[in-house]
Design an enzyme around this catalytic site. Structure first.
Site, short mmCIF file in Angstrom:
data_model
loop_
_atom_site.label_atom_id
_atom_site.label_comp_id
_atom_site.label_asym_id
_atom_site.label_seq_id
_atom_site.Cartn_x
_atom_site.Cartn_y
_atom_site.Cartn_z
N SER A 1 0.87 -1.17 0.00
CA SER A 1 0.00 0.00 0.00
C SER A 1 0.91 1.23 0.00
O SER A 1 1.91 1.27 -0.74
CB SER A 1 -0.95 -0.05 1.20
OG SER A 1 -1.78 1.08 1.23
N TYR B 1 -4.69 7.49 -6.97
CA TYR B 1 -3.63 6.74 -6.28
C TYR B 1 -4.04 6.46 -4.83
O TYR B 1 -3.95 5.32 -4.35
CB TYR B 1 -2.33 7.54 -6.33
CG TYR B 1 -1.15 6.81 -5.73
CD1 TYR B 1 -0.51 5.79 -6.43
CD2 TYR B 1 -0.66 7.12 -4.46
CE1 TYR B 1 0.57 5.10 -5.89
CE2 TYR B 1 0.42 6.44 -3.91
CZ TYR B 1 1.03 5.44 -4.63
OH TYR B 1 2.10 4.76 -4.09
N LYS C 1 -4.74 2.83 -3.03
CA LYS C 1 -3.93 2.34 -1.91
C LYS C 1 -4.77 2.12 -0.64
O LYS C 1 -4.46 1.24 0.17
CB LYS C 1 -2.76 3.30 -1.65
CG LYS C 1 -1.73 3.31 -2.79
CD LYS C 1 -1.11 1.94 -3.03
CE LYS C 1 -0.01 1.94 -4.07
NZ LYS C 1 0.58 0.61 -4.29
N1 NAD Z 1 8.66 4.71 -3.86
C1 NAD Z 1 7.83 5.16 -2.95
O1 NAD Z 1 8.11 6.19 -2.33
C2 NAD Z 1 6.55 4.44 -2.64
C3 NAD Z 1 5.81 4.88 -1.54
C4 NAD Z 1 4.64 4.23 -1.21
C5 NAD Z 1 4.21 3.16 -1.95
N2 NAD Z 1 4.95 2.74 -3.03
C6 NAD Z 1 4.45 1.61 -3.78
O2 NAD Z 1 5.45 0.63 -3.87
C7 NAD Z 1 5.34 -0.06 -5.11
C8 NAD Z 1 6.66 0.01 -5.86
O3 NAD Z 1 7.00 1.36 -6.07
P1 NAD Z 1 8.42 1.79 -6.66
O4 NAD Z 1 8.66 3.15 -6.18
O5 NAD Z 1 9.41 0.73 -6.43
O6 NAD Z 1 8.04 1.84 -8.23
P2 NAD Z 1 8.99 1.78 -9.53
O7 NAD Z 1 8.25 2.49 -10.59
O8 NAD Z 1 10.35 2.25 -9.18
O9 NAD Z 1 9.04 0.21 -9.86
C9 NAD Z 1 7.83 -0.46 -10.16
C10 NAD Z 1 8.09 -1.78 -10.86
O10 NAD Z 1 6.79 -2.36 -11.13
C11 NAD Z 1 6.73 -2.78 -12.48
N3 NAD Z 1 5.34 -2.71 -12.98
C12 NAD Z 1 4.62 -1.60 -13.25
N4 NAD Z 1 3.40 -1.94 -13.71
C13 NAD Z 1 3.34 -3.29 -13.70
C14 NAD Z 1 2.35 -4.23 -14.06
N5 NAD Z 1 1.16 -3.84 -14.55
N6 NAD Z 1 2.61 -5.54 -13.91
C15 NAD Z 1 3.82 -5.95 -13.44
N7 NAD Z 1 4.81 -5.11 -13.10
C16 NAD Z 1 4.58 -3.79 -13.22
C17 NAD Z 1 7.65 -1.84 -13.25
O11 NAD Z 1 8.09 -2.41 -14.46
C18 NAD Z 1 8.78 -1.64 -12.22
O12 NAD Z 1 9.77 -2.64 -12.35
C19 NAD Z 1 4.16 0.57 -5.85
O13 NAD Z 1 2.99 -0.18 -5.59
C20 NAD Z 1 4.06 1.94 -5.21
O14 NAD Z 1 2.76 2.48 -5.29
C21 NAD Z 1 6.10 3.37 -3.39
#
Ligand code: NAD
Length: 253
Positions: A142, A156, A160
Site C-alpha cells: 500500500s 492513487y 492504496k
Molecule cells: N517509492 C515510494 O516512495 C513508494 C511509496 C509508497 C508506496 N509505493 C508503492 O510501492 C510499489 C513500488 O513502487 P516503486 O517506487 O518501487 O516503483 P517503480 O516504478 O520504481 O518500480 C515499479 C516496478 O513495477 C513494475 N510494474 C509496473 N506496472 C506493472 C504491471 N502492470 N505488472 C507488473 N509489473 C509492473 C515496473 O516495471 C517496475 O519494475 C508501488 O505499488 C508503489 O505504489 C512506493
C-alpha cells in the site's frame, strides 16, 4: 540459518525499486525467488544480481492487471520451485494525478487496474495455491497514501486505501488457514518512481519529502524490503490483517 531458508517467494514489480529490493533481500535471507515484472530486461537484471550473489531466482513476465497472466505467474512459480510460501504484491504505478475536477477517467481506470485489481488478482491465485499446500504469507504494497489523503492524488490514494481493504478481507477469510496477509505502507522511498517525481518537479518533491517526514530523509528501499521479508517469515507468525507504516514517522503526525 536465515529467516526464509527453504521458502519460495514471489515478488511482483521486482525489476526495480521496492520490488527489486524485496527480491534481493528475500533471496539473501534464503528464499528461492520468482521475479515477476512487466519489464523483461529489468526483471532479468534482478535475477542476474541474485544469482551473482549466490542466490536462486527466475523471471516471469506478468501484467498484474491481466487475470490470465497472474494465474500463469503463480502456476509458473509452483512448476519451477514446487510451492509458494511468500508473495509480495508490490507492482504499482503513481499515474498522472490531478485535483478531482480535472482527474481523467483514463488515469483512474489505469491506476485502479494495476494498483487495486492487480493486488486482488494476485491474492486470488496466491490464496488458491496456499490453501492447497496448507499455508503461506502475503504482503501487499500500500502506501502512506492508503492511510491519508493526498491533494491531487485521488486515484492513487483511493487505490492504496483499497489495497488495505483487500488485505483485511483476505486476512480475515484466512485467519484459520495458516495464510497470513498484511500490507506495508511506505513513506517516500528512493526508487525510480520517486526519482521521476523529483525530476518532474524540478527538485521540489525532494524538498517536500524531507520537510514532510519527521526523520527528515527519504527512505531506502531496503528499509521496506527488510520489513516485507520479516512479515513473510515465521518471526511474524501472529501478525495478520495489519497495515504497517514504514515511513520515517510520517503517519504519526
Ligand atoms: N517509492 C515510494 O516512495 C513508494 C511509496 C509508497 C508506496 N509505493 C508503492 O510501492 C510499489 C513500488 O513502487 P516503486 O517506487 O518501487 O516503483 P517503480 O516504478 O520504481 O518500480 C515499479 C516496478 O513495477 C513494475 N510494474 C509496473 N506496472 C506493472 C504491471 N502492470 N505488472 C507488473 N509489473 C509492473 C515496473 O516495471 C517496475 O519494475 C508501488 O505499488 C508503489 O505504489 C512506493
Amino acid at each position: 540459518m536465515h529467516e526464509l531458508d527453504g521458502k519460495v517467494a514471489l515478488v511482483t514489480g521486482a525489476g526495480m525499486g521496492l520490488g527489486q529490493a524485496c527480491a534481493l533481500t528475500m533471496a539473501e535471507q534464503g528464499a528461492r525467488v520468482m521475479v515477476a515484472d512487466l519489464n523483461d530486461e529489468a526483471g532479468q537484471e534482478t535475477v542476474n544480481t541474485i544469482e551473482q550473489r549466490g542466490g536462486t531466482a527466475s523471471f516471469v513476465r506478468v501484467d498484474v492487471a491481466d487475470a490470465t497472466a497472474v494465474e500463469t505467474m503463480v502456476k509458473h512459480t509452483v512448476d519451477t520451485y514446487g510451492r509458494l510460501d511468500s508473495a509480495v504484491n508490490n507492482a504499482g504505478i503513481v499515474g498522472d494525478g490531478a485535483p478531482v475536477a480535472n482527474e481523467s477517467e483514463s488515469n483512474w481506470d489505469l491506476v485502479m487496474s494495476i494498483n487495486l485489481k492487480g493486488v486482488f488478482l494476485c491474492c486470488k491465485y496466491q490464496v488458491r495455491q496456499m490453501l492447497e499446500q496448507g499455508g503461506g504469507a502475503i504482503v501487499n504494497m500500500s502506501s502512506v497514501m492508503g492511510l491519508n489523503g493526498n491533494a491531487g492524488g485521488v486515484s492513487y490514494a483511493a487505490s492504496k486505501h483499497g489495497v488495505i481493504g483487500i488485505t483485511k478481507c483476505v486476512a480475515l477469510e484466512n485467519a484459520q488457514t495458516s495464510i497470513r496477509v498484511n500490507a506495508i505502507c511506505p513513506g517516500i522511498m528512493k526508487t525510480p518512481l520517486v526519482d521521476g517525481l523529483i525530476s518532474r518537479s524540478g527538485g521540489a518533491f525532494a524538498d517536500y519529502a524531507i520537510t514532510s517526514t519527521p526523520m527528515a530523509r527519504i527512505g531506502e528501499p531496503e528499509e521496506v524490503a527488510r520489513t516485507a521479508a520479516w512479515l513473510c517469515s515465521d518471526a511474524a507468525s501472529y501478525i495478520t490483517g495489519t497495515a504497517l507504516p514504514v515511513d520515517g514517522g510520517f503517519n504519526a503526525q
